[in-house]
Design an enzyme around this catalytic site. Structure first.
Site, PDB file in Angstrom:
ATOM      1  N   ASP A 186      -8.665   0.394   6.594  1.00 44.90           N
ATOM      2  CA  ASP A 186      -8.665  -0.695   7.567  1.00 44.90           C
ATOM      3  C   ASP A 186      -7.240  -0.890   8.061  1.00 44.90           C
ATOM      4  O   ASP A 186      -6.926  -1.869   8.713  1.00 44.90           O
ATOM      5  CB  ASP A 186      -9.259  -1.973   6.974  1.00 44.90           C
ATOM      6  CG  ASP A 186      -8.903  -2.148   5.517  1.00 44.90           C
ATOM      7  OD1 ASP A 186      -7.746  -1.849   5.166  1.00 44.90           O
ATOM      8  OD2 ASP A 186      -9.770  -2.556   4.729  1.00 44.90           O
ATOM      9  N   LYS A 210       0.819  -1.214   0.000  1.00 42.06           N
ATOM     10  CA  LYS A 210       0.000   0.000   0.000  1.00 42.06           C
ATOM     11  C   LYS A 210       0.851   1.262   0.000  1.00 42.06           C
ATOM     12  O   LYS A 210       0.380   2.331  -0.376  1.00 42.06           O
ATOM     13  CB  LYS A 210      -0.917  -0.006   1.217  1.00 42.06           C
ATOM     14  CG  LYS A 210      -1.989  -1.060   1.134  1.00 42.06           C
ATOM     15  CD  LYS A 210      -3.312  -0.426   0.825  1.00 42.06           C
ATOM     16  CE  LYS A 210      -4.286  -1.443   0.287  1.00 42.06           C
ATOM     17  NZ  LYS A 210      -5.557  -0.841  -0.081  1.00 42.06           N
TER      18      LYS A 210
HETATM   19  C1  LIG Z   1      -2.283  -6.136   2.842  1.00 45.49           C
HETATM   20  C2  LIG Z   1      -3.391  -5.911   1.897  1.00 45.49           C
HETATM   21  N1  LIG Z   1      -3.532  -6.735   0.846  1.00 45.49           N
HETATM   22  C3  LIG Z   1      -4.528  -6.575  -0.049  1.00 45.49           C
HETATM   23  C4  LIG Z   1      -5.444  -5.564   0.081  1.00 45.49           C
HETATM   24  C5  LIG Z   1      -6.550  -5.445  -0.923  1.00 45.49           C
HETATM   25  O1  LIG Z   1      -6.390  -4.331  -1.735  1.00 45.49           O
HETATM   26  P1  LIG Z   1      -7.646  -3.697  -2.455  1.00 45.49           P
HETATM   27  O2  LIG Z   1      -8.502  -3.061  -1.412  1.00 45.49           O
HETATM   28  O3  LIG Z   1      -7.065  -2.746  -3.412  1.00 45.49           O
HETATM   29  O4  LIG Z   1      -8.385  -4.816  -3.114  1.00 45.49           O
HETATM   30  C6  LIG Z   1      -5.341  -4.677   1.150  1.00 45.49           C
HETATM   31  C7  LIG Z   1      -6.282  -3.575   1.316  1.00 45.49           C
HETATM   32  O5  LIG Z   1      -6.297  -2.887   2.321  1.00 45.49           O
HETATM   33  C8  LIG Z   1      -4.292  -4.856   2.082  1.00 45.49           C
HETATM   34  O6  LIG Z   1      -4.133  -4.047   3.135  1.00 45.49           O
END
Ligand SMILES: Cc1ncc(COP(=O)(O)O)c(C=O)c1O
Length: 382
Positions: free
Chosen positions: A107, A78
Site C-alpha cells: 500500500d 518500513k
Molecule cells: C507507516 C506504516 N505504519 C504501520 C504499518 C503497519 O505495519 P504492519 O502491516 O506490519 O502491521 C504500515 C504498513 O504498511 C505502514 O506503512
C-alpha cells in the site's frame, strides 16, 4: 460521531509468562538483523521524542514518540524490513544478483523499501499496488528504479497478483505478510523491524520502562516485532501491548475476539493507508494471539486529528511531521481521551508512560498538505 472500540485480549499471556521459545521471532534473529542493518550506509538511530505537554493534556505521566520519518531517507520504518529481506533473499541465491527479480504487493511503504533494497543490492524489482494507492506513493517507488503495476481490488488482491506473477516468472516474493508455507521472508522482515525496538531499548530512560506501547497494525508485522522484542528484553516488566487499527480494517480486533485469524473483506477504505489490510500475517498472529494485551479500533477522524495535533504542538513539545498511518497511536489516545471507562479497561491513567510508534512521516507530501493545510517544510519552519 466518531467511534472507538476497545477489546481486552482474553487470551493475553500472564505478565510472568516467559517469551514462548517456539515462536519464529527470536533474539538471535533480531541480533543478526541489527548487525547487518546498522552497517548500511546512512544508518542512524531515529529520535525518540518526548511530548510532555501533550502527555499532560491527555492525562498521562509520560509520552514518547519514536519518529521514523528520517529512516534511510524513505520516511518510514518500513525501510528496515523489506530491504533487509531483499538482502537475505539474494544471499540465499546461487544466481548473479542482476538475474534475480523481487516482487511484492504494497500500500506504499513496504514496496518503497523493497524497491530501495533492490536498487541498493543490484537486482530487478516489480511492485504491485491496488486501486486506491495514491499516485504520489507509486511515484516514490518508481524513483528507486522499480516497475510498478496497478491492479484492481484491494491490498489482498494485490498480494495474490504478486504471488501469481512470481510463480509464473520465477521471481521472489518479498512479502511482509506470512501465510501457510511462506515464513522465511516475512520472518526476516520482522527481524529487520526489531532494529527500531533495539533503539528504543537504548533510548528509554534506563531506570524505567514504558507502561504501554500503542502500535498500529496492518498485517501486524510491526506490532509483533515490537511485542516480541520487548517481551524478550523487559520480560515481566514489558509494557502492555495495545494494537491500534482502523474501524474498517479491524482484522486483529476480530481475530482477538474469535481467538483465531479472521479476515475482513471489502474495500477496507481508510485514510490510514498503511493499515488497510484485511488479513493478519500468520507469523504476526502467532506472537500477538497472546502477546497483544488489547486492541483499539478507531475511525479515520481521529487519525486526521492526530496528524494536525502533532503538526501544531503545545508549548514545550517538538513539532512532529506524521502521516495518517504514522499518527495512529496518538489517534487512539485522542479517541480514548473522553472515555474513562475505556481507559480503565486499558489501565491507562495519570501514572502511565506511553510509547507511540511514529511509523511514518509525510510519505505522501500532497496528502499531508491536504490534511494539515501546510507542507512538511512549512510545518517544521513554523
Ligand atoms: C507507516 C506504516 N505504519 C504501520 C504499518 C503497519 O505495519 P504492519 O502491516 O506490519 O502491521 C504500515 C504498513 O504498511 C505502514 O506503512
Amino acid at each position: 460521531m466518531s467511534a472507538v472500540r476497545v477489546l481486552v485480549n482474553p487470551r493475553a499471556a500472564a505478565r510472568a509468562q516467559p517469551y514462548p521459545v517456539a515462536l519464529a521471532l527470536d533474539a538471535e534473529g533480531f541480533a543478526v538483523a541489527a548487525r547487518e542493518i546498522s552497517a548500511w550506509p546512512g544508518y542512524a538511530p531515529t529520535p525518540l521524542l518526548e511530548l510532555p505537554a501533550l502527555a499532560t493534556a491527555l492525562g498521562l505521566a509520560e509520552l514518547r514518540y519514536k519518529d521514523e520519518r528520517g529512516r534511510f531517507g524513505l520516511k518510514s520504518f518500513k525501510a528496515l524490513g523489506g530491504a533487509y529481506a531483499v538482502r537475505r533473499v539474494l544471499s540465499r541465491q546461487p544466481r548473479p544478483v542482476q538475474d534475480v527479480t523481487v516482487t511484492c504487493a504494497t500500500d506504499g511503504n513496504h514496496g518503497r523499501s523493497v524497491a530501495w533494497g533492490a536498487q541498493l543490492f543490484g537486482c530487478r524489482c516489480v511492485i504491485f499496488i491496488h486501486e486506491t494507492v495514491s499516485e504520489g506513493r507509486a511515484a516514490a517507488i518508481r524513483r528507486y528504479g522499480a516497475e510498478v503495476r496497478r491492479v484492481k481490488g484491494n491490498y489482498d488482491d494485490a498480494v495474490r497478483h504478486a504471488a501469481d506473477a512470481a510463480a509464473k516468472n520465477g521471481w521472489h516474493v518479498v512479502s511482509d505478510t506470512s501465510y501457510e508455507g511462506y515464513r522465511d521472508v516475512p520472518r526476516d522482515v520482522m527481524h529487520g523491524y526489531g532494529v527500531m525496538a533495539g533503539e528504543i531499548l537504548a533510548q528509554w530512560p534506563a531506570d524505567r520502562v514504558p507502561t504501554h506501547v500503542f502500535v498500529q497494525a496492518g498485517v501486524g508485522a510491526l506490532a509483533a516485532a515490537l511485542c516480541a522484542s520487548f517481551w524478550l528484553h523487559w520480560r515481566e516488566r514489558r509494557p502492555r501491548c495495545v494494537v491500534v487499527e482502523p474501524s474498517r480494517a479491524d482484522c486483529f480486533y476480530r481475530s482477538i475476539e474469535a481467538g483465531r485469524p479472521v479476515a475482513v473483506h471489502g474495500d477496507l477504505d481508510t485514510v490510514m493507508a498503511g493499515l488497510a489490510c484485511g488479513e493478519v500475517s500468520a507469523l504476526a498472529w502467532e506472537v500477538l494471539a497472546t502477546g497483544a494485551d488489547a486492541v483499539v479500533a478507531i475511525d479515520d477522524a481521529y487519525a486526521l486529528e492526530a496528524v494536525r495535533v502533532l503538526a501544531a504542538p503545545r508549548a514545550g513539545d517538538p513539532v512532529v511531521v506524521a502521516g495518517e498511518t504514522g499518527g495512529a497511536g496518538l489517534a487512539a489516545l485522542l479517541a480514548l481521551q473522553a472515555r474513562p471507562e475505556l481507559r480503565a479497561q486499558l489501565a491507562l491513567g495519570g501514572d502511565s508512560a506511553v510509547l507511540l510508534l511514529g511509523s511514518e512521516g509525510d510519505t505522501d507530501p500532497e496528502i499531508y498538505r491536504r490534511i494539515v493545510g501546510r507542507s512538511a517544510d512549512e510545518v517544521l519552519a513554523a
